[in-house]
Design an enzyme around this catalytic site. Structure first.
Site, PDB file in Angstrom:
ATOM      1  N   ASP A  83       0.842  -1.161   0.155  1.00  0.00           N
ATOM      2  CA  ASP A  83      -0.087  -0.345  -0.119  1.00  0.00           C
ATOM      3  C   ASP A  83       0.674   1.094  -0.052  1.00  0.00           C
ATOM      4  O   ASP A  83       1.998   1.321   0.113  1.00  0.00           O
ATOM      5  CB  ASP A  83      -0.872   0.006   1.220  1.00  0.00           C
ATOM      6  CG  ASP A  83      -0.280  -0.466   2.563  1.00  0.00           C
ATOM      7  OD1 ASP A  83       1.119  -0.382   2.716  1.00  0.00           O
ATOM      8  OD2 ASP A  83      -1.061  -0.875   3.246  1.00  0.00           O
ATOM      9  N   ASN A 152      -7.503  -2.961  13.943  1.00  0.00           N
ATOM     10  CA  ASN A 152      -8.761  -3.079  13.870  1.00  0.00           C
ATOM     11  C   ASN A 152      -9.079  -4.529  12.723  1.00  0.00           C
ATOM     12  O   ASN A 152      -9.948  -4.622  12.267  1.00  0.00           O
ATOM     13  CB  ASN A 152      -9.609  -2.013  12.969  1.00  0.00           C
ATOM     14  CG  ASN A 152      -8.899  -1.538  11.643  1.00  0.00           C
ATOM     15  OD1 ASN A 152      -7.744  -2.277  11.139  1.00  0.00           O
ATOM     16  ND2 ASN A 152      -9.395  -0.517  11.360  1.00  0.00           N
ATOM     17  N   HIS A 154      -7.066  -4.849   9.956  1.00  0.00           N
ATOM     18  CA  HIS A 154      -6.935  -4.893   8.631  1.00  0.00           C
ATOM     19  C   HIS A 154      -5.356  -5.478   8.185  1.00  0.00           C
ATOM     20  O   HIS A 154      -4.703  -5.486   9.013  1.00  0.00           O
ATOM     21  CB  HIS A 154      -6.783  -3.253   8.371  1.00  0.00           C
ATOM     22  CG  HIS A 154      -5.727  -2.520   8.785  1.00  0.00           C
ATOM     23  ND1 HIS A 154      -5.855  -1.069   9.093  1.00  0.00           N
ATOM     24  CD2 HIS A 154      -4.417  -2.607   8.607  1.00  0.00           C
ATOM     25  CE1 HIS A 154      -4.683  -0.652   9.536  1.00  0.00           C
ATOM     26  NE2 HIS A 154      -3.809  -1.324   9.226  1.00  0.00           N
ATOM     27  N   GLU A 159      -9.519  -1.979   5.058  1.00  0.00           N
ATOM     28  CA  GLU A 159     -10.279  -1.778   6.299  1.00  0.00           C
ATOM     29  C   GLU A 159     -11.459  -2.346   6.419  1.00  0.00           C
ATOM     30  O   GLU A 159     -12.051  -2.796   5.352  1.00  0.00           O
ATOM     31  CB  GLU A 159     -10.520  -0.369   6.286  1.00  0.00           C
ATOM     32  CG  GLU A 159      -9.321   0.805   6.357  1.00  0.00           C
ATOM     33  CD  GLU A 159      -8.687   0.677   7.881  1.00  0.00           C
ATOM     34  OE1 GLU A 159      -8.492  -0.109   8.572  1.00  0.00           O
ATOM     35  OE2 GLU A 159      -8.519   2.223   8.306  1.00  0.00           O
TER      36      GLU A 159
HETATM   37  C1  GLP Z   1      -0.384  -0.052   8.637  1.00  0.00           C
HETATM   38  C2  GLP Z   1      -0.148  -0.957   7.242  1.00  0.00           C
HETATM   39  C3  GLP Z   1      -0.382  -2.348   7.402  1.00  0.00           C
HETATM   40  C4  GLP Z   1       0.555  -2.400   8.806  1.00  0.00           C
HETATM   41  C5  GLP Z   1      -0.201  -2.190  10.003  1.00  0.00           C
HETATM   42  C6  GLP Z   1       0.343  -2.625  11.121  1.00  0.00           C
HETATM   43  O1  GLP Z   1      -1.504   0.680   8.529  1.00  0.00           O
HETATM   44  N1  GLP Z   1      -0.800  -0.423   6.167  1.00  0.00           N
HETATM   45  O2  GLP Z   1       0.424  -2.944   6.382  1.00  0.00           O
HETATM   46  O3  GLP Z   1       0.684  -4.088   8.638  1.00  0.00           O
HETATM   47  O4  GLP Z   1      -1.005  -1.118   9.784  1.00  0.00           O
HETATM   48  O5  GLP Z   1       1.094  -1.474  11.573  1.00  0.00           O
HETATM   49  P1  GLP Z   1       2.128  -1.494  12.891  1.00  0.00           P
HETATM   50  O6  GLP Z   1       3.237  -2.849  12.470  1.00  0.00           O
HETATM   51  O7  GLP Z   1       2.828  -0.213  13.013  1.00  0.00           O
HETATM   52  O8  GLP Z   1       1.465  -1.839  14.107  1.00  0.00           O
END
Ligand code: GLP
Length: 262
Positions: A83, A152, A154, A159
């Protein structure tokens, strides 16, 4: 043990550092085999804080490879990120393109075209999402997919609600996601872009093997929900239960609510 957990490869380690070394063992062996067989499929890359120690450990490991093997890897490398934020150019330090350059690209001398991400500055983000999904398709799809987990449920920026058949597209980020990702934006969630382009569950679930990496107590409950409750668009990570080759990597804190792990 619940059905999905019994057929997915679960690896747990007491702390994130030990966990990342274990994942790197697997990924480095995967890369070496792909090079040996001259069959290098695109890798699926994730961003986020969870992944930072993984990239550090991976770079450190690859630097111990013999020079010819490392050179071969640098020549063959092709990855597609999950993304990118809409509106952020690669030169913006808060973009995922900048993240990938800092965590991986600059250490392995990878060119931007070897580290593919959606173009967050495309004039028509919906068209860019279609282009990116199609570019991945034409490159042969993902071999090994790395995934983090959002608070959440995702994956990528899929989402809730996200159906299993969702494709690469523009999404609107939920407020809790913008709050969770605010640290890269000086702690101000209002600065976090409202939209992103993300690969869909369809492209993610087409990967040959999926590695879900989850650390920290804050993710323990959503991880349990995603893996043990019935699949549902309301918890996008739950669709991973439908994939035949999921590897789950957790530290003790993240795995605390999973049965029979400890
Ligand atoms: C982000 C990214 C995801 C990531 C997730 C967890 O929003 N789009 O690809 O895996 O949230 O992030 P973190 O590892 O900082 O908790």
């Amino acid at each position: 043990m619940p059905q999905f957990l019994s057929r997915c490869a679960v690896q747990h380690r007491p702390d994130p550092r030990a966990l990342m070394e274990a994942i790197v063992d697997h990924v480095a062996a995967y890369l070496a085999t792909a090079l040996d067989h001259e069959r290098f499929k695109p890798l699926g890359m994730a961003t986020g804080r969870t992944m930072e120690p993984f990239y550090a450990a991976l770079v450190q490991r690859l630097m111990t490879w013999p020079a010819p093997q490392l050179e071969q890897l640098k020549r063959c490398w092709l990855s597609f990120n999950l993304d990118e934020y809409v509106g952020l150019p690669p030169g913006d330090s808060r973009s995922f393109a900048a993240y990938m350059h800092a965590q991986l690209g600059c250490h392995l001398d990878l060119s931007p075209c070897q580290l593919q991400l959606p173009d967050g500055t495309a004039k028509d983000p919906a068209e860019e999402a279609r282009r990116y999904g199609s570019a991945l398709h034409h490159a042969g799809g993902i071999g090994l997919q790395l995934l983090g987990l959002g608070g959440n449920g995702h994956v990528g920026f899929n989402e809730p609600p996200s159906p299993a058949g969702s494709r690469c597209r523009v999404v609107t980020l939920q407020q809790d996601t913008r709050i969770q990702n605010a640290s890269a934006f000086g702690g101000n969630s209002e600065e976090v872009p409202e939209q992103a382009i993300t690969l869909g569950l369809d492209e993610i679930l087409a990967a040959d093997e999926i590695h879900l990496i989850v650390t920290g107590a804050a993710k323990a409950e959503i991880l349990r929900t995603a893996l043990l409750n019935p699949c549902s668009a309301d918890v996008p990570a739950s669709w991973l239960q439908s994939h035949s080759s999921v590897h789950l990597w957790v530290d003790d804190a993240a795995g605390a609510h999973l049965p029979l792990l400890f």
